[in-house]
Design an enzyme around this catalytic site. Structure first.
Site, short mmCIF file in Angstrom:
data_model
loop_
_atom_site.label_atom_id
_atom_site.label_comp_id
_atom_site.label_asym_id
_atom_site.label_seq_id
_atom_site.Cartn_x
_atom_site.Cartn_y
_atom_site.Cartn_z
N THR A 152 42.27 46.69 47.25
CA THR A 152 41.63 46.99 45.84
C THR A 152 41.01 48.77 46.62
OG1 THR A 152 40.19 46.18 44.88
CG2 THR A 152 39.99 45.29 46.92
N ASP A 153 40.59 48.27 45.15
CA ASP A 153 39.67 49.75 44.85
C ASP A 153 38.02 49.54 45.25
OD1 ASP A 153 39.32 48.20 42.59
OD2 ASP A 153 39.74 50.73 41.14
N GLU A 154 37.77 47.97 45.13
CA GLU A 154 36.58 47.17 44.88
C GLU A 154 35.93 47.38 46.68
OE1 GLU A 154 35.80 43.64 42.85
OE2 GLU A 154 37.85 43.93 41.64
N TYR A 178 33.81 39.43 48.21
CA TYR A 178 35.08 39.98 47.52
C TYR A 178 35.56 41.19 48.98
CZ TYR A 178 39.44 41.89 45.92
OH TYR A 178 40.65 41.83 45.36
N LYS A 182 37.78 42.00 51.69
CA LYS A 182 39.39 43.18 51.12
C LYS A 182 38.42 44.34 52.24
CE LYS A 182 42.17 42.34 49.34
NZ LYS A 182 44.32 41.99 49.53
P1 NAD Z 1 45.65 35.14 43.16
O1 NAD Z 1 43.64 34.80 43.86
O2 NAD Z 1 45.96 35.69 41.53
O3 NAD Z 1 45.85 34.99 44.19
C1 NAD Z 1 46.91 35.22 45.76
C2 NAD Z 1 47.82 33.65 46.39
O4 NAD Z 1 47.16 33.68 47.08
C3 NAD Z 1 47.80 32.56 45.83
O5 NAD Z 1 49.14 31.92 45.16
C4 NAD Z 1 46.88 31.76 46.88
O6 NAD Z 1 47.21 30.67 46.57
C5 NAD Z 1 47.22 32.66 47.66
N1 NAD Z 1 46.88 32.10 48.88
C6 NAD Z 1 45.23 31.99 49.05
N2 NAD Z 1 45.15 31.91 50.08
C7 NAD Z 1 46.62 31.77 50.73
C8 NAD Z 1 46.69 31.45 52.34
N3 NAD Z 1 45.83 31.14 53.58
N4 NAD Z 1 47.47 31.33 52.91
C9 NAD Z 1 48.63 31.48 52.14
N5 NAD Z 1 48.96 32.21 50.59
C10 NAD Z 1 47.48 32.00 49.70
O7 NAD Z 1 45.26 37.18 43.76
P2 NAD Z 1 45.84 38.12 42.80
O8 NAD Z 1 44.96 38.91 41.11
O9 NAD Z 1 47.77 38.01 42.49
O10 NAD Z 1 45.86 38.90 44.23
C11 NAD Z 1 47.22 39.40 44.78
C12 NAD Z 1 46.46 40.59 45.90
O11 NAD Z 1 46.20 41.63 44.92
C13 NAD Z 1 45.37 40.13 46.22
O12 NAD Z 1 45.00 40.77 47.74
C14 NAD Z 1 44.02 41.09 45.88
O13 NAD Z 1 42.85 41.15 46.66
C15 NAD Z 1 44.99 42.21 45.69
N6 NAD Z 1 44.78 43.27 44.46
C16 NAD Z 1 43.81 42.24 43.07
C17 NAD Z 1 43.85 43.11 42.15
C18 NAD Z 1 43.68 42.18 40.56
O14 NAD Z 1 43.45 43.01 40.02
N7 NAD Z 1 43.90 41.08 40.26
C19 NAD Z 1 44.38 44.56 41.93
C20 NAD Z 1 44.20 45.29 43.20
C21 NAD Z 1 44.18 44.11 44.29
P1 TYD Z 2 37.08 40.17 37.29
O1 TYD Z 2 37.73 40.46 35.87
O2 TYD Z 2 36.35 39.61 37.77
O3 TYD Z 2 37.32 41.96 38.19
P2 TYD Z 2 36.74 42.54 38.81
O4 TYD Z 2 35.02 41.89 39.11
O5 TYD Z 2 37.08 42.35 40.20
O6 TYD Z 2 36.69 43.61 38.53
O7 TYD Z 2 35.92 40.69 35.99
C1 TYD Z 2 36.46 42.63 35.18
C2 TYD Z 2 34.78 42.96 34.59
O8 TYD Z 2 34.54 41.91 33.74
C3 TYD Z 2 33.58 42.81 35.70
O9 TYD Z 2 33.23 44.27 35.55
C4 TYD Z 2 33.20 41.44 34.88
C5 TYD Z 2 32.86 41.51 33.91
N1 TYD Z 2 33.45 39.95 33.08
C6 TYD Z 2 32.24 39.34 32.19
O10 TYD Z 2 31.95 40.69 31.49
N2 TYD Z 2 32.69 38.58 32.17
C7 TYD Z 2 33.35 37.78 32.62
O11 TYD Z 2 33.61 36.04 32.38
C8 TYD Z 2 34.38 37.80 33.14
C9 TYD Z 2 34.58 36.60 34.15
C10 TYD Z 2 33.67 39.31 34.28
#
Ligand code: NAD
Ligand code: TYD
Length: 374
Positions: A152-154, A178, A182
């Protein structure tokens, strides 16, 4: 399960793959992982999908792959070394693509331990198993093998309004449990390259949105609440900025990096689409007013609530390395992607209903009850 197949055809034009090879995908029942699995099957990969099916994992995301012999789902954990060893020996994947993680910042604030366990310790076990497997491969197979870590960019921390966007050399400054977990996993992946030569690749991506996103994250939560006449909870002043990328474009970037990325390198992936949270919510409300006029105007539901502790102010991604080296660019603009996304949630009410029953309600109650005094 049939309602979930509608309107979820992504275009894979121009995308190449390691023809017919097998990928071990972790976390492939989650949001991005399931989109990636479906895209990989369309590209003719065989996918061994290892997922623990936590609250965030959902086999309904994979309904359109039902009966496809090229999709092998295994319920289990990345922390289970014996299981990993067996799966690798049996299926001989050409690459591991690692999505499995705890992924929600708010949950990491109330329960950080699971984030350290899964994101740091789990990634360590996957690296150990991947390393042993890779070391036993033939010379050719070992040269072509890849361990792609999805991050992630975070990890880079928070930007001021005029700071330049995060690039691959930006120092890590994670602020939430989080992002810290990561960052820890990114460092381990890097160390396995430098110490053991494991052919790793890391991608650091901005905020994703699109089909199958669990409605705890901003965009699906706002769509779900708006459709149900519930408050749209804006943390703090709503001026925090995120860079939004459509999930299909993220998956395409991962395929490009997997195929042609330089071993040991990291690639930033971004949507070139910075938006303030409040602007995102107004855009969503405008689309809902048009496509679902009941409850119009939906922005009357906007409610300011207590801010997230340590809330990062701004993320922005410089993805020129990915664009320049691999020719990747997002296919969806924010406007086209967000419309597709709202349409998907409107068409898939059954999916939403399933994931928002049970434990989801407990989470919403716990997270938002405490925030009621803005
Ligand atoms: P998500 O929470 O939707 O999915 C995570 C998945 O991992 C789930 O299916 C869960 O069951 C599985 N999981 C959790 N623990 C596990 C374990 N011990 N063994 C096997 N499986 C397990 O997450 P997402 O939003 O799809 O993100 C996927 C990846 O991308 C993550 O690594 C996250 O850090 C990264 N990422 C997400 C975003 C975003 O905006 N969602 C952006 C950048 C990077
Ligand atoms: P989120 O989707 O949780 O992603 P991240 O924190 O990983 O960027 O949140 C996106 C942005 O939206 C973040 O600035 C927090 C804000 N947010 C709200 O204002 N209200 C909400 O109920 C949620 C879930 C997020």
């Amino acid at each position: 399960m049939h309602g979930f197949k509608k309107k979820h055809e992504e275009k894979n034009e121009g995308l190449k793959s390691m023809n017919g090879k097998t990928l071990l995908v972790t976390g492939g029942a989650g949001f991005i992982g399931s989109n990636f699995v479906l895209q990989s099957l369309a590209l003719d990969y065989t996918v061994v999908n290892l997922d623990l099916l936590t609250y965030a994992g959902n086999l309904e995301n994979l309904a359109s792959a039902e009966g496809n012999p090229k999709h092998i789902f295994v319920e289990g954990s990345i922390a289970d070394g014996d299981l990993l060893q067996r799966l690798l020996a049996e299926h001989k994947p050409a690459a591991i693509v690692h999505f499995a993680a705890e992924s929600h910042v708010d949950r990491s604030i109330t329960g950080p331990e699971a984030f350290v366990e899964t994101n740091v310790v789990g990634t360590f076990h996957l690296l150990q198993a991947g390393l042993a497997y890779w070391q036993a491969l033939s010379k050719d197979d070992a040269t072509n093998f890849r361990f792609l870590h999805v991050s992630t960019d975070e990890v880079y921390g928070s930007l001021g309004p005029n700071d330049p966007a995060f690039h691959e050399e930006t120092p890590y400054q994670p602020n939430s449990p989080y992002s810290a977990s990561k960052a820890g996993s990114d460092h381990l992946v890097r160390a396995y390259f430098h110490t053991y030569g494991l052919p790793v690749l890391t991608t650091n991506c901005s905020n994703n949105y699109g089909p199958f996103q669990f409605p705890e994250k901003l965009i699906p939560l706002m769509i779900h609440n708006a459709l149900n006449g519930k408050a749209l909870p804006v943390y703090g002043d709503g001026q925090n900025v995120r860079d939004w990328l459509y999930v299909g474009d993220h998956c395409r970037a991962i395929h490009e990096v997997l195929l042609r990325g330089r071993v040991g390198e990291t690639y930033n992936v971004g949507g070139l689409s910075e938006k303030k949270n409040l602007d995102v919510i107004h855009i969503l409300c405008g689309i809902l007013d048009e496509l679902h006029p009941e409850g119009k105007p939906h922005d009357q539901l906007i409610t300011y609530v207590k801010d997230r502790p340590g809330h990062d102010r701004r993320y922005a991604i410089d993805c020129r390395k990915l664009q320049g080296e691999l020719g990747w660019a997002p296919q969806q603009s924010f406007e086209s992607g967000i419309r597709k996304t709202v349409e998907w949630y409107l068409d898939n009410a059954e999916w939403v209903q399933h994931v928002t029953s049970g434990d989801y309600r407990k989470w919403v109650k716990a997270n938002y009850a405490e925030r009621s005094n803005a």
